[in-house]
Design a protein around this motif. Structure first.
Motif, short mmCIF file in Angstrom:
data_model
loop_
_atom_site.label_atom_id
_atom_site.label_comp_id
_atom_site.label_asym_id
_atom_site.label_seq_id
_atom_site.Cartn_x
_atom_site.Cartn_y
_atom_site.Cartn_z
N GLU A 138 0.82 -1.21 0.00
CA GLU A 138 0.00 0.00 0.00
C GLU A 138 0.85 1.27 0.00
O GLU A 138 0.34 2.35 -0.28
CB GLU A 138 -0.95 0.02 1.21
N GLU A 139 2.14 1.16 0.31
CA GLU A 139 3.04 2.32 0.33
C GLU A 139 3.82 2.47 -0.96
O GLU A 139 4.78 3.24 -1.04
CB GLU A 139 4.03 2.22 1.50
N ILE A 140 3.41 1.74 -2.00
CA ILE A 140 4.17 1.74 -3.25
C ILE A 140 3.33 2.31 -4.39
O ILE A 140 2.13 2.07 -4.48
CB ILE A 140 4.61 0.30 -3.60
N ALA A 141 3.99 3.06 -5.25
CA ALA A 141 3.39 3.57 -6.49
C ALA A 141 4.43 3.42 -7.59
O ALA A 141 5.59 3.76 -7.41
CB ALA A 141 2.99 5.04 -6.34
N VAL A 142 4.02 2.87 -8.73
CA VAL A 142 4.94 2.65 -9.85
C VAL A 142 4.30 3.06 -11.16
O VAL A 142 3.08 3.08 -11.30
CB VAL A 142 5.42 1.18 -9.94
N ASP A 143 5.15 3.34 -12.12
CA ASP A 143 4.69 3.66 -13.47
C ASP A 143 4.00 2.43 -14.05
O ASP A 143 4.50 1.30 -13.89
CB ASP A 143 5.89 4.05 -14.34
N ILE A 144 2.90 2.63 -14.72
CA ILE A 144 2.09 1.50 -15.23
C ILE A 144 2.87 0.62 -16.20
O ILE A 144 2.72 -0.60 -16.19
CB ILE A 144 0.79 2.02 -15.85
N GLU A 154 3.55 -3.68 -15.49
CA GLU A 154 3.08 -4.81 -16.29
C GLU A 154 4.16 -5.87 -16.51
O GLU A 154 3.87 -7.06 -16.51
CB GLU A 154 2.50 -4.31 -17.62
N GLU A 155 5.40 -5.45 -16.66
CA GLU A 155 6.49 -6.42 -16.83
C GLU A 155 6.85 -7.09 -15.50
O GLU A 155 7.13 -8.28 -15.46
CB GLU A 155 7.72 -5.74 -17.43
N LEU A 156 6.83 -6.32 -14.42
CA LEU A 156 7.18 -6.88 -13.12
C LEU A 156 6.21 -7.95 -12.64
O LEU A 156 6.63 -8.96 -12.08
CB LEU A 156 7.23 -5.77 -12.07
N VAL A 157 4.93 -7.74 -12.83
CA VAL A 157 3.96 -8.70 -12.31
C VAL A 157 4.05 -10.04 -13.04
O VAL A 157 3.82 -11.08 -12.43
CB VAL A 157 2.51 -8.16 -12.32
N LYS A 158 4.39 -10.02 -14.30
CA LYS A 158 4.53 -11.27 -15.06
C LYS A 158 5.58 -12.18 -14.43
O LYS A 158 5.44 -13.39 -14.41
CB LYS A 158 4.90 -10.98 -16.51
N LYS A 159 6.64 -11.57 -13.91
CA LYS A 159 7.71 -12.32 -13.26
C LYS A 159 7.20 -13.13 -12.08
O LYS A 159 7.78 -14.15 -11.72
CB LYS A 159 8.78 -11.32 -12.81
N THR A 183 -5.27 4.07 -10.43
CA THR A 183 -4.50 5.15 -11.04
C THR A 183 -5.42 6.28 -11.49
O THR A 183 -6.53 6.02 -11.96
CB THR A 183 -3.67 4.65 -12.24
N PRO A 184 -4.97 7.53 -11.35
CA PRO A 184 -5.75 8.63 -11.92
C PRO A 184 -5.49 8.76 -13.43
O PRO A 184 -6.12 9.56 -14.09
CB PRO A 184 -5.22 9.86 -11.16
N GLY A 185 -4.57 7.98 -13.95
CA GLY A 185 -4.25 8.00 -15.38
C GLY A 185 -5.23 7.16 -16.17
O GLY A 185 -6.37 6.94 -15.76
N ASP A 186 -4.79 6.66 -17.29
CA ASP A 186 -5.65 5.87 -18.18
C ASP A 186 -4.97 4.53 -18.43
O ASP A 186 -3.98 4.46 -19.17
CB ASP A 186 -5.88 6.61 -19.49
N GLU A 192 -0.98 4.82 -19.36
CA GLU A 192 -0.57 6.08 -18.77
C GLU A 192 -0.83 6.06 -17.28
O GLU A 192 -1.83 5.51 -16.83
CB GLU A 192 -1.38 7.25 -19.35
N GLY A 193 0.03 6.69 -16.53
CA GLY A 193 -0.24 6.91 -15.12
C GLY A 193 0.64 6.13 -14.18
O GLY A 193 1.44 5.28 -14.56
N VAL A 194 0.47 6.48 -12.93
CA VAL A 194 1.18 5.85 -11.82
C VAL A 194 0.15 5.01 -11.07
O VAL A 194 -0.94 5.47 -10.76
CB VAL A 194 1.80 6.91 -10.90
N VAL A 195 0.50 3.77 -10.79
CA VAL A 195 -0.41 2.84 -10.12
C VAL A 195 -0.07 2.77 -8.65
O VAL A 195 1.09 2.57 -8.28
CB VAL A 195 -0.34 1.44 -10.75
#
Length: 119
Positions: free
Chosen positions: A9-15, A19-24, A59-62, A67-70
């Protein structure tokens, strides 16, 4: 079942990084997204049913435009019931293997995400 105090909950990353990290970690996005939120799932098929570890991002992005930070909210483990869907109740039985592997997956994911944390 909620997984609290994971640190996610304390983490925010570029979208795009996410996507690449979660696949791992065997988490997939599939079709679980709309424009402001996404759900990454790890599926467990065991003798008594199907379970899902769900990691939620907002994310407030799209999401559709990458786009956006998750940012993340509390991950959950649920059991799938056909045709109704996934139940997350505390009254559910979760096999120890599934719970333990979910905890390991979350810990490893948080460790990787911290490298790219924007908070």
């Amino acid at each position: 079942m909620d997984f609290i105090n994971t640190g996610i909950e304390e983490i925010a990353v570029d979208i795009r990084t996410l996507e690449e990290l979660v696949k791992k970690h065997d988490l997939v996005l599939a079709g679980q997204w709309d424009y402001e939120r996404m759900t990454f799932d790890k599926k467990y098929t065991v003798s008594d049913g199907v379970y899902y570890l769900r990691v939620y991002g907002i994310t407030p992005g799209d999401v559709g435009k990458d786009e956006g930070v998750v940012e993340f909210i509390t991950p959950q483990l649920g059991k799938h019931y056909y045709p109704h869907g996934v139940e997350y109740g505390e009254d559910e039985f979760y096999p120890a293997f599934v719970v333990n592997d979910s905890k390991k997956t979350l810990a490893a994911l948080v460790k990787d995400l911290q490298t790219f944390n924007l908070k």
